[in-house]
Design a protein around this motif. Structure first.
Motif, short mmCIF file in Angstrom:
data_model
loop_
_atom_site.label_atom_id
_atom_site.label_comp_id
_atom_site.label_asym_id
_atom_site.label_seq_id
_atom_site.Cartn_x
_atom_site.Cartn_y
_atom_site.Cartn_z
N SER A 100 24.79 28.34 141.11
CA SER A 100 24.92 27.32 142.16
C SER A 100 23.80 27.36 143.19
N ASN A 133 21.26 24.44 143.42
CA ASN A 133 21.87 23.22 143.96
C ASN A 133 22.14 23.35 145.46
N TYR A 143 18.88 22.96 147.31
CA TYR A 143 18.36 21.59 147.19
C TYR A 143 19.16 20.61 148.06
N HIS A 144 20.49 20.74 148.03
CA HIS A 144 21.34 19.77 148.72
C HIS A 144 21.61 20.13 150.19
N SER A 156 25.83 14.61 142.03
CA SER A 156 24.44 14.20 142.20
C SER A 156 24.20 13.60 143.59
N ILE A 181 29.86 21.76 143.54
CA ILE A 181 28.56 21.40 144.11
C ILE A 181 27.49 21.23 143.03
N SER A 182 27.66 21.89 141.89
CA SER A 182 26.66 21.81 140.83
C SER A 182 26.75 20.52 140.02
N THR A 183 27.83 19.78 140.19
CA THR A 183 28.05 18.59 139.35
C THR A 183 27.95 17.27 140.11
#
Length: 489
Positions: free
Chosen positions: A49, A52, A55-56, A21, A17-19
């Motif tokens: 994490s 992210n 945010y997501h 975009s 999930i951190s990679t």
């Protein structure tokens, strides 16, 4: 039954999930909800994490929020969630030890439309946090084992949420009759289900109040409420249309009540005898769930009649653990005829063998929870259940010393929905096999695998010729033979 492609994709996203975009723009609302709960289940909600994740995944469209079994869920995360603008209808926060009153107060700001709220095993929650929750839409409230809640806290939330239909206050040990009488008077005819387990301070006053004010109460659990009086329970049973009644470990049965019962649990009623079994066979025509654990005076020979006619197909849950005098004829009748069983517990019954396991695998394909603790099973029996019962979510095999990694690998490869596994005393099962199973499962898996009986230096390995797992640490070492290319003339 294996994992679906969707499950595999979500697992891959969760670990990366951190990679990825712009992840949030490609996910549906339901995908975000599932990802959030699985990140918690698998311990992937880390410090790195979390930015992210918020945010997501945090958005104003979230409807279901499930944060369970994760110490990284804290007050700060709940504050960020409350600022996302979402108005969830289903919220679960379960066994998150870092959550305090501050987090619950922040969360309460977005709970105006919540319909189902589960705050379970939150040890730092007290009346201060609970009193901030208010919702006229709330239908189901679960506060199980939030030990800091007292009468004042429960009365406050019931006053703020007057339309609750289902209430679970199990193991809130500080509650008394005062709060339960208030619950009965305030919720009245709206209350349909009530669970009050292991609360030693409530008496017959609570049962009388429920019988007087709650004419639609259909499900009542009073397990281990030892001070409940018989007259109060009889009054409630006669006044309410009960289809489920759990009096286990708390009540001496003195008369027949509730002939329309669908679910009955009399576990631990030590004075129960075979006379009561005869009455059950005669009067209980609609039972779907039957609990008869730890009944030392019951042989239950007559019980087999329950499972030999058309009533057998109605049964979904049967718990007989610890009722050691049951004859094998009753057990065979259950596993051969109750084809819709979802829950079966027979821990401690020495008559259980691979033959019974094979019969479960052949006839009970819908089984979801099964307990064979301290029974005489082998890998063969467990493997058959794993292969033919892919819906398993819980299996208890503690105390079966001859089980090896073979059965764990079978469970890992055939039961992806497994979330509870009890293996204490199974010394021949390795941690590596258990870890493999946890990685294969879709959700979080609770594992109890304590092996103080394990021999020092135990090492198990698979025999590639036989396909079986055997102990190899005690095999004799063979001397090495030096090979050369020399040619003797």
């Amino acid at each position: 039954m294996g994992k679906t492609l969707r499950d595999c994709c979500l697992a891959c996203i969760a670990r990366n999930i951190s990679t990825i975009s712009r992840l949030g723009t490609f996910l549906s609302v339901r995908d975000k909800e599932i990802l959030l709960e699985r990140l918690c289940w698998h311990g992937l909600l880390t410090t790195q994490s979390i930015p992210n994740v918020t945010y997501h995944l945090f958005s104003d469209t979230l409807q279901r929020v499930n944060l369970s079994y994760c110490n990284q869920v804290d007050d700060k995360l709940l504050e960020v969630l409350s600022q996302s603008g979402c108005k969830p209808t289903y919220v679960t926060i379960h066994e998150c030890s870092s959550v305090t009153n501050r987090g619950i107060i922040s969360l309460s700001k977005i709970l105006w439309d919540v319909e189902e709220l589960k705050l379970r095993r939150l040890k730092q929650i007290t009346n201060e946090g609970i009193q901030s929750i208010a919702s006229k839409s709330l239908k189901y409230l679960n506060l199980r084992k939030c030990d800091g809640i007292t009468d004042a806290g429960l009365i406050a939330i019931i006053r703020n949420c007057p339309n609750i239909e289902k209430l679970n206050v199990c193991e809130l040990h500080k509650l008394t009759d005062a709060s339960l009488v208030f619950v009965a008077q305030t919720l009245g005819s709206k209350l349909v289900k009530l669970k009050v387990k292991d609360i030693n301070l409530i008496t017959l006053d609570s049962a009388f109040a429920l019988g007087e004010h709650c004419p639609n109460l259909s499900k009542a659990v009073f397990e281990s409420c030892v001070k409940l009086g018989g007259d109060g329970l009889v009054h409630m049973a006669e006044s309410c249309p009960l289809t489920y009644l759990d009096l286990s470990f708390c009540y001496k049965i003195t008369r027949n009540v509730g002939l329309n019962l669908i679910e009955l649990d009399v576990s631990g009623c030590l004075e129960l005898t075979d006379v009561a079994c005869i009455s059950m066979v005669k009067h209980c025509r609609h039972l779907e769930k039957l609990g008869m654990m730890n009944l030392r005076e019951v042989r239950g020979t007559e019980l087999s009649r329950l499972f030999l006619d058309k009533r057998a197909e109605n049964f979904k849950c049967i718990t007989l653990s610890g009722t050691k005098n049951l004859p094998i004829s009753v057990i065979k009748a259950i596993v051969e005829n109750c084809s819709n069983l979802e829950v079966l517990t027979m821990a401690g019954l020495k008559s259980i063998s691979d033959e019974i396991a094979f019969s479960v695998a052949a006839h009970c394909r819908s089984i979801m929870q099964i307990s064979f603790r301290n029974c005489d099973l082998t890998d063969l029996g467990v493997c058959q259940i794993a292969i033919h019962c892919p819906k398993l979510v819980m299996i208890a095999l503690a105390g079966i010393h001859d089980l090896t990694d073979k059965c764990i690998i079978a469970l890992a490869e055939n039961c992806p929905c497994l979330n509870e596994l009890y293996l204490s005393g199974c010394a021949k099962i390795t941690k590596q096999a258990v870890t493999y199973l946890m990685d294969c499962a879709i959700g979080w898996v609770y594992v109890n695998h304590s092996t103080p009986n394990a021999p020092f230096g135990l090492l198990m390995a698979k025999d590639l010729d036989k396909g079986e797992y055997t102990r190899v640490d005690d095999l004799p070492l063979e001397p090495l033979v030096r090979r050369t290319n020399a040619i003797h003339v």
